[in-house]
Each structure stands twice: as C-alpha cells, then as structure tokens.
Write a protein that holds these residues in place. Structure first.
Motif, PDB file in Angstrom:
ATOM      1  N   UNK A 170       0.827  -1.208   0.000  1.00  0.00           N
ATOM      2  CA  UNK A 170       0.000   0.000   0.000  1.00  0.00           C
ATOM      3  C   UNK A 170       0.865   1.263   0.000  1.00  0.00           C
ATOM      4  N   UNK A 171       2.020   1.190   0.647  1.00  0.00           N
ATOM      5  CA  UNK A 171       2.927   2.340   0.657  1.00  0.00           C
ATOM      6  C   UNK A 171       3.543   2.557  -0.725  1.00  0.00           C
ATOM      7  N   UNK A 172       3.922   1.465  -1.417  1.00  0.00           N
ATOM      8  CA  UNK A 172       4.462   1.603  -2.777  1.00  0.00           C
ATOM      9  C   UNK A 172       3.425   2.244  -3.698  1.00  0.00           C
ATOM     10  N   UNK A 173       2.182   1.837  -3.547  1.00  0.00           N
ATOM     11  CA  UNK A 173       1.110   2.405  -4.379  1.00  0.00           C
ATOM     12  C   UNK A 173       0.968   3.900  -4.085  1.00  0.00           C
ATOM     13  N   UNK A 174       0.986   4.258  -2.815  1.00  0.00           N
ATOM     14  CA  UNK A 174       0.872   5.668  -2.437  1.00  0.00           C
ATOM     15  C   UNK A 174       2.079   6.477  -2.931  1.00  0.00           C
ATOM     16  N   UNK A 175       3.264   5.908  -2.833  1.00  0.00           N
ATOM     17  CA  UNK A 175       4.477   6.582  -3.315  1.00  0.00           C
ATOM     18  C   UNK A 175       4.372   6.837  -4.818  1.00  0.00           C
ATOM     19  N   UNK A 176       3.977   5.819  -5.552  1.00  0.00           N
ATOM     20  CA  UNK A 176       3.817   5.967  -7.007  1.00  0.00           C
ATOM     21  C   UNK A 176       2.798   7.061  -7.323  1.00  0.00           C
ATOM     22  N   UNK A 177       1.687   7.081  -6.604  1.00  0.00           N
ATOM     23  CA  UNK A 177       0.657   8.109  -6.806  1.00  0.00           C
ATOM     24  C   UNK A 177       1.222   9.508  -6.561  1.00  0.00           C
ATOM     25  N   UNK A 178       1.968   9.666  -5.480  1.00  0.00           N
ATOM     26  CA  UNK A 178       2.557  10.982  -5.169  1.00  0.00           C
ATOM     27  C   UNK A 178       3.520  11.441  -6.259  1.00  0.00           C
ATOM     28  N   UNK A 179       4.184  10.489  -6.871  1.00  0.00           N
ATOM     29  CA  UNK A 179       5.137  10.825  -7.943  1.00  0.00           C
ATOM     30  C   UNK A 179       4.444  11.013  -9.289  1.00  0.00           C
ATOM     31  N   UNK A 215       4.940  16.667  -1.059  1.00  0.00           N
ATOM     32  CA  UNK A 215       5.769  16.635  -2.264  1.00  0.00           C
ATOM     33  C   UNK A 215       6.648  15.388  -2.271  1.00  0.00           C
ATOM     34  N   UNK A 216       6.856  14.857  -3.460  1.00  0.00           N
ATOM     35  CA  UNK A 216       7.735  13.701  -3.620  1.00  0.00           C
ATOM     36  C   UNK A 216       8.540  13.878  -4.897  1.00  0.00           C
ATOM     37  N   UNK A 217       9.804  13.438  -4.860  1.00  0.00           N
ATOM     38  CA  UNK A 217      10.652  13.498  -6.048  1.00  0.00           C
ATOM     39  C   UNK A 217      11.359  12.165  -6.222  1.00  0.00           C
ATOM     40  N   UNK A 218      11.525  11.807  -7.477  1.00  0.00           N
ATOM     41  CA  UNK A 218      12.341  10.670  -7.837  1.00  0.00           C
ATOM     42  C   UNK A 218      13.704  11.277  -8.178  1.00  0.00           C
ATOM     43  N   UNK A 219      14.721  10.933  -7.421  1.00  0.00           N
ATOM     44  CA  UNK A 219      16.024  11.582  -7.533  1.00  0.00           C
ATOM     45  C   UNK A 219      16.867  10.962  -8.649  1.00  0.00           C
TER      46      UNK A 219
END
Length: 133
Positions: free
Chosen positions: A49-58, A109-113
């Motif tokens: 569920x966290x991976x899904x949320x992370x992907x959504x934020x990105x 906010x989320x960023x893929x570095x």
C-alpha cells in the motif's frame, strides 16, 4: 488517510545505500535542517500500500518505479517484460534493488532523484539570517 508521513519538517528517503546515488541523496537530505527518515531498502521492507501511495505521489505507476534494465531484474525475468501493478509490487518486495531511483518525500511533495541534487527540491532555503539592504 495517508500511510506515509506528511510532515513538512521531515524528509523521508527511500533508497538503496549500496548505490552511489543513494548515498549522495542521503547526504543531501541529512545536510538539510529537516529531520530525516532514511528507509534503507536492504534492511526495511515497504508495504504494498505504501508503494502504491508513493507511485501516486510521484504521478507514476508502480511498474514505472522499477529499473527493468537492472541486472537483478533481467537475470530473473529477462528483457522486454511487461509488468502489471501486482507483479511490480512483488518485484519491489523481493528485489528492492530494482527501484529505479531513490525517492524523497517531504510533506505532500515527492521526487524521484535522478541526480542527488533533485533532493534539493524538497529543501527549503533558510534566508532568515540574510540581511537585505
């Protein structure tokens, strides 16, 4: 309700410390004034569920979080493999080193570095000591 913290005073960094980019991103995050929650993927599992949320934020899909050209992926699954979200979650959980880039989250906010300097997008400049004539 969000599973990941949305505190503006904290940077959550999801990374693999065995990579140079992961270590550089961690150094930049630690150098900020923010509290840092470093999630070392070699030691800590991230829930589906966290991976899904992370992907959504990105603004990405879960399969877009995976480096399909990573040797850990190609050795096990081959090349030109299409993944759905369920398959991608299994890959991330069993082979977290296939995460394409470190991910930093601060507040909403989320960023893929892609480079270590991408973490700077989440670091607020402190100009309180600057005297402007």
């Amino acid at each position: 309700m969000s599973i990941l913290a949305t505190d503006d005073k904290q940077i959550t960094l999801i990374f693999d410390p065995s990579t140079k980019l992961g270590r550089e991103c961690q150094a930049y995050a630690v150098s900020s004034e923010a509290k840092v929650l470093a999630i070392d993927l070699t030691k800590t599992k991230v829930a589906d569920t966290e991976w899904v949320e992370i992907a959504d934020r990105l603004g990405k899909t879960v399969p877009e979080l995976i480096a399909k050209d990573h040797p850990a992926f190609t050795n096990q699954f081959g090349e030109d493999v299409e993944l759905d979200s369920t398959d991608a979650l299994k890959v991330l959980n069993k082979n977290p080193e296939t995460l394409v880039y470190p991910i930093a989250i601060r507040g909403d906010k989320a960023v893929m570095a892609h480079t270590f300097s991408d973490v700077l997008k989440l670091i607020k400049p402190d100009s309180s000591d600057v005297k402007i004539p």
